[in-house]
Design a protein around this motif. Structure first.
Motif, PDB file in Angstrom:
ATOM      1  N   ASP A  21       0.813  -1.224   0.000  1.00 20.52           N
ATOM      2  CA  ASP A  21       0.000   0.000   0.000  1.00 20.52           C
ATOM      3  C   ASP A  21       0.842   1.266   0.000  1.00 20.52           C
ATOM      4  OD1 ASP A  21       0.965   0.095   2.600  1.00 20.52           O
ATOM      5  OD2 ASP A  21      -0.994  -0.097   3.561  1.00 20.52           O
ATOM      6  N   GLN A  22       2.169   1.122   0.054  1.00 18.43           N
ATOM      7  CA  GLN A  22       3.049   2.288  -0.044  1.00 18.43           C
ATOM      8  C   GLN A  22       3.505   2.546  -1.476  1.00 18.43           C
ATOM      9  OE1 GLN A  22       5.790   0.810   3.160  1.00 18.43           O
ATOM     10  NE2 GLN A  22       5.557   2.895   3.961  1.00 18.43           N
ATOM     11  N   ILE A  23       3.098   1.698  -2.399  1.00 14.67           N
ATOM     12  CA  ILE A  23       3.391   1.904  -3.818  1.00 14.67           C
ATOM     13  C   ILE A  23       2.159   2.562  -4.427  1.00 14.67           C
ATOM     14  CG2 ILE A  23       4.084   0.817  -5.987  1.00 14.67           C
ATOM     15  CD1 ILE A  23       5.137  -1.528  -4.242  1.00 14.67           C
ATOM     16  N   THR A  24       2.171   3.885  -4.436  1.00 15.16           N
ATOM     17  CA  THR A  24       0.971   4.656  -4.759  1.00 15.16           C
ATOM     18  C   THR A  24       1.088   5.464  -6.046  1.00 15.16           C
ATOM     19  OG1 THR A  24       1.735   6.611  -3.549  1.00 15.16           O
ATOM     20  CG2 THR A  24       0.550   4.925  -2.277  1.00 15.16           C
ATOM     21  N   PHE A  25       2.320   5.682  -6.534  1.00 11.18           N
ATOM     22  CA  PHE A  25       2.615   6.586  -7.639  1.00 11.18           C
ATOM     23  C   PHE A  25       2.410   8.047  -7.262  1.00 11.18           C
ATOM     24  CE2 PHE A  25       1.392   3.083 -10.921  1.00 11.18           C
ATOM     25  CZ  PHE A  25       2.499   2.356 -10.537  1.00 11.18           C
ATOM     26  N   GLY A  26       2.031   8.303  -6.017  1.00 12.16           N
ATOM     27  CA  GLY A  26       1.835   9.666  -5.548  1.00 12.16           C
ATOM     28  C   GLY A  26       3.092  10.210  -4.880  1.00 12.16           C
ATOM     29  N   PRO A  27       3.004  11.375  -4.263  1.00 11.44           N
ATOM     30  CA  PRO A  27       4.184  11.991  -3.639  1.00 11.44           C
ATOM     31  C   PRO A  27       4.819  11.134  -2.558  1.00 11.44           C
ATOM     32  CG  PRO A  27       2.395  13.582  -3.836  1.00 11.44           C
ATOM     33  CD  PRO A  27       1.812  12.251  -4.191  1.00 11.44           C
ATOM     34  N   ASP A  28       4.017  10.247  -1.931  1.00  8.69           N
ATOM     35  CA  ASP A  28       4.537   9.427  -0.847  1.00  8.69           C
ATOM     36  C   ASP A  28       4.952   8.032  -1.302  1.00  8.69           C
ATOM     37  OD1 ASP A  28       2.001   8.582  -1.509  1.00  8.69           O
ATOM     38  OD2 ASP A  28       1.350   8.239   0.567  1.00  8.69           O
ATOM     39  N   THR A  29       4.965   7.776  -2.601  1.00  7.18           N
ATOM     40  CA  THR A  29       5.286   6.439  -3.099  1.00  7.18           C
ATOM     41  C   THR A  29       6.719   6.063  -2.754  1.00  7.18           C
ATOM     42  OG1 THR A  29       4.996   4.994  -5.037  1.00  7.18           O
ATOM     43  CG2 THR A  29       6.134   7.085  -5.399  1.00  7.18           C
ATOM     44  N   PRO A  82      17.486   5.926 -16.407  1.00  6.01           N
ATOM     45  CA  PRO A  82      16.084   5.507 -16.361  1.00  6.01           C
ATOM     46  C   PRO A  82      15.147   6.706 -16.398  1.00  6.01           C
ATOM     47  CG  PRO A  82      17.383   4.439 -14.632  1.00  6.01           C
ATOM     48  CD  PRO A  82      18.239   5.517 -15.218  1.00  6.01           C
ATOM     49  N   LEU A  83      13.907   6.451 -16.740  1.00  2.00           N
ATOM     50  CA  LEU A  83      12.912   7.512 -16.779  1.00  2.00           C
ATOM     51  C   LEU A  83      12.710   8.108 -15.380  1.00  2.00           C
ATOM     52  CD1 LEU A  83      10.123   5.945 -19.026  1.00  2.00           C
ATOM     53  CD2 LEU A  83      11.950   7.501 -19.707  1.00  2.00           C
ATOM     54  N   ASN A  84      12.596   9.413 -15.331  1.00  2.00           N
ATOM     55  CA  ASN A  84      12.335  10.090 -14.061  1.00  2.00           C
ATOM     56  C   ASN A  84      10.822  10.081 -13.823  1.00  2.00           C
ATOM     57  OD1 ASN A  84      12.572  11.541 -11.747  1.00  2.00           O
ATOM     58  ND2 ASN A  84      13.588  13.305 -12.655  1.00  2.00           N
ATOM     59  N   LEU A  85      10.331   8.876 -13.587  1.00  2.00           N
ATOM     60  CA  LEU A  85       8.893   8.640 -13.464  1.00  2.00           C
ATOM     61  C   LEU A  85       8.573   8.300 -12.016  1.00  2.00           C
ATOM     62  CD1 LEU A  85       6.077   8.162 -14.804  1.00  2.00           C
ATOM     63  CD2 LEU A  85       6.787   5.762 -15.077  1.00  2.00           C
ATOM     64  N   ARG A  86       7.829   9.142 -11.362  1.00  2.00           N
ATOM     65  CA  ARG A  86       7.542   8.942  -9.952  1.00  2.00           C
ATOM     66  C   ARG A  86       6.840   7.603  -9.709  1.00  2.00           C
ATOM     67  NH1 ARG A  86       3.976  13.476  -7.183  1.00  2.00           N
ATOM     68  NH2 ARG A  86       2.298  12.338  -8.223  1.00  2.00           N
ATOM     69  N   GLY A  87       7.453   6.783  -8.875  1.00  2.00           N
ATOM     70  CA  GLY A  87       6.872   5.503  -8.522  1.00  2.00           C
ATOM     71  C   GLY A  87       7.044   4.423  -9.564  1.00  2.00           C
ATOM     72  N   GLY A  88       7.826   4.678 -10.611  1.00  2.00           N
ATOM     73  CA  GLY A  88       7.964   3.694 -11.686  1.00  2.00           C
ATOM     74  C   GLY A  88       8.477   2.352 -11.187  1.00  2.00           C
ATOM     75  N   VAL A  89       7.814   1.278 -11.621  1.00  3.38           N
ATOM     76  CA  VAL A  89       8.234  -0.079 -11.259  1.00  3.38           C
ATOM     77  C   VAL A  89       9.463  -0.501 -12.048  1.00  3.38           C
ATOM     78  CG1 VAL A  89       7.512  -2.505 -11.284  1.00  3.38           C
ATOM     79  CG2 VAL A  89       5.912  -0.728 -10.556  1.00  3.38           C
ATOM     80  N   GLY A  90       9.546  -0.084 -13.287  1.00  5.18           N
ATOM     81  CA  GLY A  90      10.689  -0.376 -14.146  1.00  5.18           C
ATOM     82  C   GLY A  90      10.864   0.758 -15.136  1.00  5.18           C
ATOM     83  N   SER A  91      11.848   0.601 -16.015  1.00  2.00           N
ATOM     84  CA  SER A  91      12.112   1.668 -16.984  1.00  2.00           C
ATOM     85  C   SER A  91      12.969   1.147 -18.120  1.00  2.00           C
ATOM     86  CB  SER A  91      12.848   2.821 -16.310  1.00  2.00           C
ATOM     87  OG  SER A  91      13.265   3.780 -17.274  1.00  2.00           O
ATOM     88  N   PRO A  92      12.777   1.704 -19.326  1.00  5.33           N
ATOM     89  CA  PRO A  92      13.794   1.505 -20.351  1.00  5.33           C
ATOM     90  C   PRO A  92      15.159   1.899 -19.774  1.00  5.33           C
ATOM     91  CG  PRO A  92      11.881   2.590 -21.299  1.00  5.33           C
ATOM     92  CD  PRO A  92      11.654   2.543 -19.819  1.00  5.33           C
ATOM     93  N   ALA A  93      16.184   1.166 -20.178  1.00  7.35           N
ATOM     94  CA  ALA A  93      17.500   1.372 -19.574  1.00  7.35           C
ATOM     95  C   ALA A  93      18.189   2.645 -20.067  1.00  7.35           C
ATOM     96  CB  ALA A  93      18.398   0.179 -19.845  1.00  7.35           C
TER      97      ALA A  93
END
Length: 326
Positions: free
Chosen positions: A134-142, A309-320
């Motif tokens: 429940d802490q993987i939210t994609f929000g500011p607190d992710t 990696p992508l500067n994507l908040r909460g990203g699980v993975g990313s193109p390298a």
């Protein structure tokens, strides 16, 4: 001597094993709020030393085109991932013809990619450093998102492990479409034959020959069968491998196959569990053939490696977005 962290790093045998799985955990080795895991081994001095490896300025893109490999298959495992659909918006603006493009169905782990620290967790024990689902939210607190690697900046020494050439040298058969396993002992022997001594903060790039074999396979039915059977040569997921990577202070490990490790994975004995237990970042589908040819020619298997990696908040993975420079 290169400083890798102000925090003492315990040996693998000394890591706590606090639950009934019997698996080690590195949680809080870098503090209770850490969200980088083994990437912490890349100190500023490590990055600076890696930059000094560049001699010829030859660059190698290590990323496949984003539509590969999933545009070449129609069935198999992980088929929720698809090649992205590239769209184009057209606009006439004053005296200009303007074009904007977008990707629909863009799976961040559908091509050359990093598995971040929320890719694998345990229902009982959570994700790396005790992060709950429940802490993987994609929000500011992710927590544990890929953006922390983007902000950190992956600049270090890369080490190519050329498995097909190693096997040819020792007279061992190696088939990327069979569950051939590279053990920790094999890994050490290959590195020794390549005259490589590992250093803290290294990222290992394991070439199994999978990408070249798959892209050169002309039969669509066989390509589908390769994915459906999930038979991939790769690195062992046993504790000896965990220990090898941890005690050599490897920052991350990546392969040119779909799983980095050998597949099918063994229950309770696979490298992907180390994402949650050790904070190990794992890469897959890395394009290593051109780099391997160059390493074989000059006998140098170490190089500057960068990845953004992508500067994507909460990203699980990313193109390298990875480049090797020699």
């Amino acid at each position: 001597m290169t400083r890798i962290s102000a925090t003492p790093i315990p040996k693998f045998v000394d890591l706590p094993r606090p639950d009934d799985s019997g698996l080690p955990r590195s949680w809080q080795v870098w503090g209770p709020d850490d969200q980088l895991g083994t990437m912490n081994h890349i100190a500023p001095e490590t990055a600076a030393a890696a930059c000094r490896l560049v001699r010829r300025g030859v660059r190698f893109n290590l990323d496949l085109p984003l539509h590969l490999p999933y545009s070449l298959i129609s069935e198999g495992f992980l088929m929720q991932r698809r090649a992205p659909v590239h769209g184009l918006d057209k606009l006439d603006f004053r005296t200009l013809h303007v074009r904007d493009d977008k990707l629909d169905g863009f799976y961040l782990q559908g091509s050359t990619q990093w598995d971040g620290l929320t890719h694998v967790g345990s229902p009982q024990y959570g994700f790396y450093n005790g992060v709950r689902a429940d802490q993987i939210t994609f929000g500011p607190d992710t927590r544990n998102g890929i953006e922390h690697l983007a902000e950190f900046g992956i600049v270090t020494r890369g080490v190519l492990v050329d498995v097909p050439r190693y096997c040819a040298r020792i007279g061992r058969q190696w088939d990327p479409f069979r569950r051939d396993v590279l053990s920790a002992a094999d890994l050490g022997d290959c590195l020794a034959r390549q005259a490589v001594t590992l250093q803290p903060g290294d990222i290992l790039l394991l070439r199994y020959g999978w990408i070249a074999a798959f892209l050169n396979e002309p039969d669509p039915a066989r390509r589908n069968r390769i994915f459906k059977e999930e038979l991939f040569a790769g690195l062992s997921g046993h504790m000896e491998t965990w220990e090898f990577l941890w005690d050599h202070r490897i920052a991350a490990v990546a392969g040119d196959n779909p799983t980095c490790e050998a597949s099918p994975m063994e229950k309770g004995k696979n490298l992907h569990l180390a994402i949650a237990r050790l904070g190990l970042t794992i890469g897959e589908f890395f394009a290593l053939d051109a780099l391997a040819e160059d390493c074989a020619r000059d006998g140098q298997y170490v190089f500057l490696l960068t990845s953004s990696p992508l500067n994507l908040r909460g990203g699980v993975g990313s193109p390298a977005n990875a480049i090797a420079v020699k």
